[in-house]
Design an enzyme around this catalytic site. Sequence first.
Site, PDB file in Angstrom:
ATOM      1  N   GLY A 184       0.779  -1.233   0.000  1.00  0.00           N
ATOM      2  CA  GLY A 184       0.000   0.000   0.000  1.00  0.00           C
ATOM      3  C   GLY A 184       0.807   1.278   0.000  1.00  0.00           C
ATOM      4  O   GLY A 184       0.272   2.357   0.191  1.00  0.00           O
ATOM      5  N   THR A 202       2.830  -0.049  -7.089  1.00  0.00           N
ATOM      6  CA  THR A 202       2.117  -0.210  -8.351  1.00  0.00           C
ATOM      7  C   THR A 202       1.883   1.153  -8.991  1.00  0.00           C
ATOM      8  O   THR A 202       2.078   1.336 -10.197  1.00  0.00           O
ATOM      9  CB  THR A 202       0.769  -0.915  -8.107  1.00  0.00           C
ATOM     10  OG1 THR A 202       1.012  -2.087  -7.342  1.00  0.00           O
ATOM     11  CG2 THR A 202       0.094  -1.275  -9.397  1.00  0.00           C
ATOM     12  N   HIS A 226      14.502   5.666  22.314  1.00  0.00           N
ATOM     13  CA  HIS A 226      15.076   4.348  22.095  1.00  0.00           C
ATOM     14  C   HIS A 226      15.931   4.331  20.814  1.00  0.00           C
ATOM     15  O   HIS A 226      17.092   3.951  20.832  1.00  0.00           O
ATOM     16  CB  HIS A 226      13.935   3.319  22.011  1.00  0.00           C
ATOM     17  CG  HIS A 226      14.374   1.915  21.755  1.00  0.00           C
ATOM     18  ND1 HIS A 226      14.323   0.933  22.714  1.00  0.00           N
ATOM     19  CD2 HIS A 226      14.881   1.320  20.646  1.00  0.00           C
ATOM     20  CE1 HIS A 226      14.769  -0.200  22.204  1.00  0.00           C
ATOM     21  NE2 HIS A 226      15.111   0.005  20.945  1.00  0.00           N
ATOM     22  N   GLU A 227      15.339   4.799  19.724  1.00  0.00           N
ATOM     23  CA  GLU A 227      16.072   4.779  18.453  1.00  0.00           C
ATOM     24  C   GLU A 227      17.256   5.746  18.481  1.00  0.00           C
ATOM     25  O   GLU A 227      18.300   5.454  17.908  1.00  0.00           O
ATOM     26  CB  GLU A 227      15.145   5.108  17.277  1.00  0.00           C
ATOM     27  CG  GLU A 227      14.024   4.094  17.044  1.00  0.00           C
ATOM     28  CD  GLU A 227      14.513   2.652  16.886  1.00  0.00           C
ATOM     29  OE1 GLU A 227      15.634   2.452  16.380  1.00  0.00           O
ATOM     30  OE2 GLU A 227      13.782   1.727  17.288  1.00  0.00           O
ATOM     31  N   ASP A 234      16.087  -6.572  20.727  1.00  0.00           N
ATOM     32  CA  ASP A 234      17.481  -6.155  20.919  1.00  0.00           C
ATOM     33  C   ASP A 234      18.182  -7.109  21.886  1.00  0.00           C
ATOM     34  O   ASP A 234      19.315  -7.532  21.652  1.00  0.00           O
ATOM     35  CB  ASP A 234      17.538  -4.741  21.519  1.00  0.00           C
ATOM     36  CG  ASP A 234      17.036  -3.690  20.545  1.00  0.00           C
ATOM     37  OD1 ASP A 234      17.068  -3.951  19.332  1.00  0.00           O
ATOM     38  OD2 ASP A 234      16.620  -2.615  21.014  1.00  0.00           O
TER      39      ASP A 234
HETATM   40  P1  ADP Z   1       1.460  -1.169  -3.468  1.00  0.00           P
HETATM   41  O1  ADP Z   1       1.564  -1.598  -4.898  1.00  0.00           O
HETATM   42  O2  ADP Z   1       2.736  -0.634  -2.903  1.00  0.00           O
HETATM   43  O3  ADP Z   1       0.858  -2.203  -2.584  1.00  0.00           O
HETATM   44  P2  ADP Z   1      -0.412   0.649  -4.578  1.00  0.00           P
HETATM   45  O4  ADP Z   1       0.415   1.391  -5.551  1.00  0.00           O
HETATM   46  O5  ADP Z   1      -1.270  -0.431  -5.131  1.00  0.00           O
HETATM   47  O6  ADP Z   1       0.468   0.066  -3.411  1.00  0.00           O
HETATM   48  O7  ADP Z   1      -1.291   1.703  -3.773  1.00  0.00           O
HETATM   49  C1  ADP Z   1      -2.660   1.535  -3.555  1.00  0.00           C
HETATM   50  C2  ADP Z   1      -3.357   2.870  -3.540  1.00  0.00           C
HETATM   51  O8  ADP Z   1      -2.937   3.667  -2.454  1.00  0.00           O
HETATM   52  C3  ADP Z   1      -3.055   3.699  -4.759  1.00  0.00           C
HETATM   53  O9  ADP Z   1      -3.912   3.409  -5.797  1.00  0.00           O
HETATM   54  C4  ADP Z   1      -3.238   5.117  -4.257  1.00  0.00           C
HETATM   55  O10 ADP Z   1      -4.586   5.484  -4.288  1.00  0.00           O
HETATM   56  C5  ADP Z   1      -2.821   5.021  -2.817  1.00  0.00           C
HETATM   57  N1  ADP Z   1      -1.425   5.442  -2.639  1.00  0.00           N
HETATM   58  C6  ADP Z   1      -0.426   4.682  -2.165  1.00  0.00           C
HETATM   59  N2  ADP Z   1       0.723   5.377  -2.118  1.00  0.00           N
HETATM   60  C7  ADP Z   1       0.450   6.607  -2.578  1.00  0.00           C
HETATM   61  C8  ADP Z   1       1.234   7.797  -2.775  1.00  0.00           C
HETATM   62  N3  ADP Z   1       2.540   7.844  -2.481  1.00  0.00           N
HETATM   63  N4  ADP Z   1       0.617   8.876  -3.286  1.00  0.00           N
HETATM   64  C9  ADP Z   1      -0.687   8.838  -3.585  1.00  0.00           C
HETATM   65  N5  ADP Z   1      -1.470   7.768  -3.440  1.00  0.00           N
HETATM   66  C10 ADP Z   1      -0.931   6.653  -2.921  1.00  0.00           C
HETATM   67 ZN    ZN Z   2      15.963  -1.290  19.638  1.00  0.00          ZN
HETATM   68 MG    MG Z   3       0.560  -3.246  -5.582  1.00  0.00          MG
END
Ligand code: ADP
Ligand code: ZN
Ligand code: MG
Length: 608
Positions: free
Chosen positions: A208, A212, A427-428, A504
């Site tokens: 997410g 993609t 911590h970090e 850790d």
């Molecule tokens: P991944 O492929 O990394 O699992 P996706 O590209 O499928 O994630 O992201 C899913 C949705 O989340 C996208 O269609 C978009 O609506 C939203 N999204 C995720 N990252 C961003 C970003 N950096 N900017 C804008 N929208 C994002």
């Molecule tokens: Zn640590």
């Molecule tokens: Mg994806």
Amino acid sequence: MNNTYKNFFIFFVVLMIAYSFGSFFAQRNVASRQKEEYTYQQFEEDLNAKKVKSIEVSQNEEVPTGQVTVSMSDGEKESFYVTDVNEVIQDAKTYEITYKVDNVNRTGGILTGVLPYCIVLLIIMGFMFVMMNRAAGGGGGNKMMNFGKSRARMQDPNVKKVRFDQVAGLHEEKEELKEIVDFLKNPGKFIEVGARIPKGVLLVGPPGTGKTLLAKAVAGEANVPFFSISGSDFVEMFVGVGASRVRDLFEEAKKNSPCIIFIDEIDAVARRRGTGLGGGHDEREQTLNQLLVEMDGFGVNEGIIVMAATNRVDILDPAILRPGRFDRKVAVGSPDVKGREEILRVHVQGKPLAEDVDLHQIARTTPGFSGADLENLMNEAAILAARNDSHFIRMEDVRKAFIKVGIGTEKKSRLVPELERKITAYHESGHAILFHVLPDVGPVYTVSIIPTGVGAAGYTMPLPENDNVFNTKGRMLQDIKVGMGGRIAEELIFDDITTGASQDIKSVTNTARDMITKYGMSENLGFINYEVDADEVFLGRDLGHTKQFSEEVANQIDKEVKKIVDECYADAKRIIEEHMDVLHACAALLLEKERINREEFEALFDKE
Ligand code: ADP
Ligand code: ZN
Ligand code: MG
């Protein structure tokens, strides 16, 4: 291609050709019935007999055919068609009669007669072709026939293209990918100077985060076709299907180069070979082998760029990361505060907001939310607003949506309470300071308090420097100290300590124990391996015999481990106490920005 379609198509073509010719001859018959009496031979005879007064020639467009109108001395007019008007003109010159060559005439003539029908035929054939491609690509029609075909979907060119400005945050990632866009747009520039363009780009990051989306944006920016397929589409019940799909996919791509092939969830096919159950030659491996063969097979600079996404880079077969394959790796991280605010801005476009909606505030309260989570959040808020018959989204809707999505994905993107963030920040910072100060570890590359998907509240990442073949005693001791930094910082700042350091503690203990039992680095136990092989215990091979040393030695090992740990602890604590100002400053900066990079971190030491 599907057989039913094929037969239908052939039938249709035959029908169209028959129709074209039929119509053409029908028309010719009408024409020749009218002009039956007069022919070229007749004209020659009339010329000889000096009956012709003048002729008028209408040549057809671009071809020498045409119509000749003959004016007789007795005022009669005749006309006929010729295949080469030049012959007639030559005749007119020889017999010294007046002639006139008309402007190009469009009617009549064999070619122009058939032409409209040919065009109609071509249009219909083109239409049929498109329809059939749809049917084959969409998996429609007879499924059995489509088995070995790639399931890749070429993005419909009419769909609105994704551009970089729709991908919020991820500035460094976009910067890296601009090079790829540049190449796809203008390959000549690179080839001229002998540059080898990367064939494969691996996007690595939690789900997410926009992998993609980024891949689509690269295709959109470069304006090239985008083939996307998911790794799991390759893995089928029948052996060999995956491999043939890969072959098909690359064939298709070569026809459309320059283009992008995007393989989502590549870990489904590219898992480390030899780990599958049931022998070493399972379906997945064949598919992976085929993928590697194809990637090696297409030449450098052929205009195909393979992009792939995964969130499990650790389980990938190392072979796919070799040069000439996925030789670029782009880490797509979870967004920090600023990134989240930018993502929110993208996703509130087209959503009217009430004045009380504060995107900065929402960004601050959503650490650990991915781009997809934020998109989901704003969508839920919009739904709630619409359900209340409101024409815009109020903060109240966002707050309610928050609870809705927050609970649904509690584990993944839990809302981190302020105190917990503060503890994580210290911590970090503790880890980071030790990385920086100790000579053989570090330098610090990133410090972050953005929760990772796998349960850690934050992380401190050193710059991966040279690949050492072996570790040294000094470096192992420093590793132990770094591992203690987190807990020590907590102890120095807060009254209570947390369970956050359990990982850790585990790794510190393992390192210390290994030093003694594996590497002979102890004072008293010497050059002996006291390892307890965990694998053997698991297999039950030497059950009961796993410990090959006495209780007394075991006690001594424990003592030595404790000694190393205690000494390291004292030293680590001393170092952090020397840098209390940096500790406070670093924690504060982390709370503000959530993620800081090397420059920002080292600047804190410069101030000191
Ligand atoms: P991944 O492929 O990394 O699992 P996706 O590209 O499928 O994630 O992201 C899913 C949705 O989340 C996208 O269609 C978009 O609506 C939203 N999204 C995720 N990252 C961003 C970003 N950096 N900017 C804008 N929208 C994002
Ligand atoms: Zn640590
Ligand atoms: Mg994806």
